[in-house]
Design a protein around this motif. Structure first.
Motif, PDB file in Angstrom:
ATOM      1  N   ARG A   1       0.833  -1.198   0.000  1.00 24.89           N
ATOM      2  CA  ARG A   1       0.000   0.000   0.000  1.00 24.89           C
ATOM      3  C   ARG A   1       0.865   1.244   0.000  1.00 24.89           C
ATOM      4  NH1 ARG A   1      -0.808   2.496   4.975  1.00 24.89           N
ATOM      5  NH2 ARG A   1       0.104   1.464   6.788  1.00 24.89           N
ATOM      6  N   GLU A   2       0.250   2.356  -0.413  1.00 25.77           N
ATOM      7  CA  GLU A   2       0.980   3.605  -0.464  1.00 25.77           C
ATOM      8  C   GLU A   2       1.332   4.068   0.948  1.00 25.77           C
ATOM      9  OE1 GLU A   2      -1.207   6.490  -2.626  1.00 25.77           O
ATOM     10  OE2 GLU A   2      -1.196   5.361  -4.504  1.00 25.77           O
ATOM     11  N   PRO A   3       2.519   4.684   1.133  1.00 30.06           N
ATOM     12  CA  PRO A   3       2.892   5.156   2.470  1.00 30.06           C
ATOM     13  C   PRO A   3       1.978   6.284   2.929  1.00 30.06           C
ATOM     14  CG  PRO A   3       4.440   5.939   0.809  1.00 30.06           C
ATOM     15  CD  PRO A   3       3.557   4.936   0.120  1.00 30.06           C
ATOM     16  N   ARG A   4       1.772   6.366   4.235  1.00 27.59           N
ATOM     17  CA  ARG A   4       0.909   7.397   4.806  1.00 27.59           C
ATOM     18  C   ARG A   4       1.641   8.103   5.940  1.00 27.59           C
ATOM     19  NH1 ARG A   4      -4.721   4.731   6.298  1.00 27.59           N
ATOM     20  NH2 ARG A   4      -5.401   6.901   6.191  1.00 27.59           N
ATOM     21  N   ASP A   5       1.436   9.403   6.026  1.00 22.63           N
ATOM     22  CA  ASP A   5       2.001  10.188   7.109  1.00 22.63           C
ATOM     23  C   ASP A   5       1.383   9.756   8.444  1.00 22.63           C
ATOM     24  OD1 ASP A   5       3.490  12.913   7.789  1.00 22.63           O
ATOM     25  OD2 ASP A   5       1.562  12.923   8.862  1.00 22.63           O
ATOM     26  N   PRO A   6       2.135   9.874   9.572  1.00 22.68           N
ATOM     27  CA  PRO A   6       1.573   9.483  10.880  1.00 22.68           C
ATOM     28  C   PRO A   6       0.279  10.204  11.231  1.00 22.68           C
ATOM     29  CG  PRO A   6       3.946   9.756  11.043  1.00 22.68           C
ATOM     30  CD  PRO A   6       3.567  10.209   9.679  1.00 22.68           C
TER      31      PRO A   6
ATOM     32  N   ASP B   1      -9.132  10.600  11.917  1.00 20.24           N
ATOM     33  CA  ASP B   1     -10.354  10.005  11.372  1.00 20.24           C
ATOM     34  C   ASP B   1     -10.785  10.812  10.158  1.00 20.24           C
ATOM     35  OD1 ASP B   1     -11.657  12.324  12.288  1.00 20.24           O
ATOM     36  OD2 ASP B   1     -12.181  11.390  14.198  1.00 20.24           O
ATOM     37  N   ASP B   2     -11.886  10.401   9.548  1.00 15.12           N
ATOM     38  CA  ASP B   2     -12.319  11.016   8.296  1.00 15.12           C
ATOM     39  C   ASP B   2     -12.807  12.443   8.468  1.00 15.12           C
ATOM     40  OD1 ASP B   2     -11.706   8.688   6.989  1.00 15.12           O
ATOM     41  OD2 ASP B   2     -13.758   7.877   7.092  1.00 15.12           O
ATOM     42  N   SER B   3     -13.050  12.882   9.690  1.00 14.65           N
ATOM     43  CA  SER B   3     -13.583  14.225   9.901  1.00 14.65           C
ATOM     44  C   SER B   3     -12.517  15.315   9.804  1.00 14.65           C
ATOM     45  CB  SER B   3     -14.250  14.321  11.281  1.00 14.65           C
ATOM     46  OG  SER B   3     -13.296  14.131  12.325  1.00 14.65           O
ATOM     47  N   MET B   4     -11.251  14.959   9.888  1.00 14.53           N
ATOM     48  CA  MET B   4     -10.170  15.939   9.834  1.00 14.53           C
ATOM     49  C   MET B   4      -9.810  16.267   8.388  1.00 14.53           C
ATOM     50  SD  MET B   4      -7.495  14.871  12.874  1.00 14.53           S
ATOM     51  CE  MET B   4      -6.487  16.324  12.478  1.00 14.53           C
ATOM     52  N   ASP B   5      -9.664  17.545   8.113  1.00 12.41           N
ATOM     53  CA  ASP B   5      -9.233  18.000   6.792  1.00 12.41           C
ATOM     54  C   ASP B   5      -7.708  18.120   6.802  1.00 12.41           C
ATOM     55  OD1 ASP B   5      -8.838  19.059   4.332  1.00 12.41           O
ATOM     56  OD2 ASP B   5      -9.962  20.917   4.665  1.00 12.41           O
TER      57      ASP B   5
ATOM     58  N   ALA C   1      -1.083  16.591   5.337  1.00  3.50           N
ATOM     59  CA  ALA C   1      -0.612  15.224   5.095  1.00  3.50           C
ATOM     60  C   ALA C   1      -1.190  14.646   3.814  1.00  3.50           C
ATOM     61  CB  ALA C   1      -0.977  14.324   6.279  1.00  3.50           C
ATOM     62  N   THR C   2      -2.190  15.310   3.235  1.00  5.16           N
ATOM     63  CA  THR C   2      -2.772  14.877   1.959  1.00  5.16           C
ATOM     64  C   THR C   2      -2.839  16.077   1.028  1.00  5.16           C
ATOM     65  OG1 THR C   2      -5.061  15.332   2.645  1.00  5.16           O
ATOM     66  CG2 THR C   2      -4.162  13.132   3.136  1.00  5.16           C
ATOM     67  N   TRP C   3      -3.135  15.785  -0.237  1.00 12.71           N
ATOM     68  CA  TRP C   3      -3.218  16.889  -1.201  1.00 12.71           C
ATOM     69  C   TRP C   3      -4.170  16.520  -2.311  1.00 12.71           C
ATOM     70  CZ3 TRP C   3      -2.391  18.007  -6.351  1.00 12.71           C
ATOM     71  CH2 TRP C   3      -2.255  19.364  -6.690  1.00 12.71           C
ATOM     72  N   GLU C   4      -4.872  17.515  -2.811  1.00 20.58           N
ATOM     73  CA  GLU C   4      -5.727  17.384  -3.983  1.00 20.58           C
ATOM     74  C   GLU C   4      -5.801  18.758  -4.627  1.00 20.58           C
ATOM     75  OE1 GLU C   4     -10.036  17.995  -1.799  1.00 20.58           O
ATOM     76  OE2 GLU C   4      -9.140  15.989  -1.879  1.00 20.58           O
TER      77      GLU C   4
END
Length: 334
Positions: A2-7, A13-17, A22-25
């Motif tokens: 699987r792709e690496p993920r930041d800590p 949880d899914d409620s945090m933006d 740590a993510t990008w779009e």
């Protein structure tokens, strides 16, 4: 893998933006501009490769198969066995039928990228020719095999590989076979163009007499290109679904394909000569026997990998299937 993920992403949880944390779009105008520049650069690189290949095709006379009806006919006849083999590999795809547009595009890219190999082979061969038989053997194993198998994989990598419809490991073998078919067609056209007499030929028995021998030889050589690149393509498909180990997997496929390709080039003359002496046959017959034996062995190897994939696919999709139902595959040539 699987792709690496930041800590933070691992713990949140899914409620945090987590945008730009740590993510990008692509949200902002600058994001969309950055994405557009990236895709334009990537697309331009592909177009540049295709453009250079097209210019090489024009420069070395590859359009003779289209502009000259005699050469075109002989090229089509020489490609029949390779077409049949590529169609068979296509028919073994147990997952889904590949779209015609991707198949045709890969075939045409196989025609174009073959010109890189034609130029490199022509430029580098004189450096090996002075060493006699040993030099030609080195040429086959260090230039012809690796270069030709690499450019055939490039034909798959340029377009089909990046498409979402390339959605199974076995698709790599299908598109590899199509790239090998494109390579075989343009190679046959170039051989026939160079070896036909320069004098005007009658479109009929005179043409068949003049070009029949070289056409038959190229018809026998064509299926090998399909087999070798289908093997390398299978590993390219495996690499797509194992991104963490993509490089070694691709290299493994190229090494296998390049080795068997170079071995064929280095042994076909000797092998067919031995068969001629032992059997008393002459002409194309010893050549045909050797190719049937050699390509038959490699074809069985390819079909063995395809069949193992097909069996695994059916078992994985059988009702009640579990991970313990699978057996590991033997390593190459065991």
């Amino acid at each position: 893998m699987r792709e690496p993920r930041d800590p933070i992403e691992e713990a949140a949880d899914d409620s945090m933006d987590l945008y730009d944390v740590a993510t990008w779009e692509a949200r902002s105008r600058l994001d969309r501009l950055a994405a557009a520049v990236w895709w334009a650069a990537a697309g331009s690189a592909r177009l540049a490769v295709v453009g250079v290949a097209f210019l090489l095709l024009v420069g070395i006379g590859g359009f003779a198969a289209i502009t000259d009806p005699e050469i075109g006919l002989l090229t089509v006849l020489s490609a029949v066995p390779a077409v049949g083999l590529a169609a068979y590999v296509y028919s073994t795809d147990v997952t889904s039928s590949e779209p015609l547009a991707l198949l045709v595009a890969t075939f045409l890219l196989g025609v174009l990228t073959a010109n890189f190999a034609a130029v490199l082979n022509t430029v580098l061969q004189p450096y090996f020719a002075g060493l006699g038989a040993i030099g030609m053997g080195l040429f086959f194993f260090t230039v012809v095999g690796p270069v030709e198998e690499a450019v055939k994989l490039l034909a798959v990598r340029l377009y089909a590989y990046t498409d979402d419809r390339f959605d199974a490991v076995l698709d790599g073998a299908v598109y590899g076979a199509m790239a090998g078919l494109g390579f075989a067609v343009i190679e046959n056209a170039l051989y026939i163009t160079r070896q036909l007499p320069a004098t005007e030929l009658d479109f009929g028995l005179g043409l068949i007499g003049a070009g029949g021998g070289i056409t038959a030889i190229r018809a026998l050589a064509g299926p090998g290109h399909v087999i070798y690149s289908a093997i390398a393509g299978y590993y390219l498909g495996l690499a797509k679904f194992n991104p963490g180990r993509r490089g070694p997997i691709v290299v493994k496929g190229v090494l296998i394909a390049a080795f068997v390709h170079a071995t064929y080039n280095a042994t076909v003359g000797i092998g067919s000569g031995v068969i001629g002496v032992v059997t008393g046959l002459s002409g194309l017959a010893p050549f045909l026997i050797y190719i049937v034996i050699y390509d038959g062995f490699l074809g069985l190897f390819l079909l063995g990998k395809i069949q193992h994939y097909r069996n695994s696919y059916h078992r994985a999709n059988a009702p009640g299937a579990t991970a313990g139902d699978f057996e590991s595959e033997l390593t190459e040539f065991e």
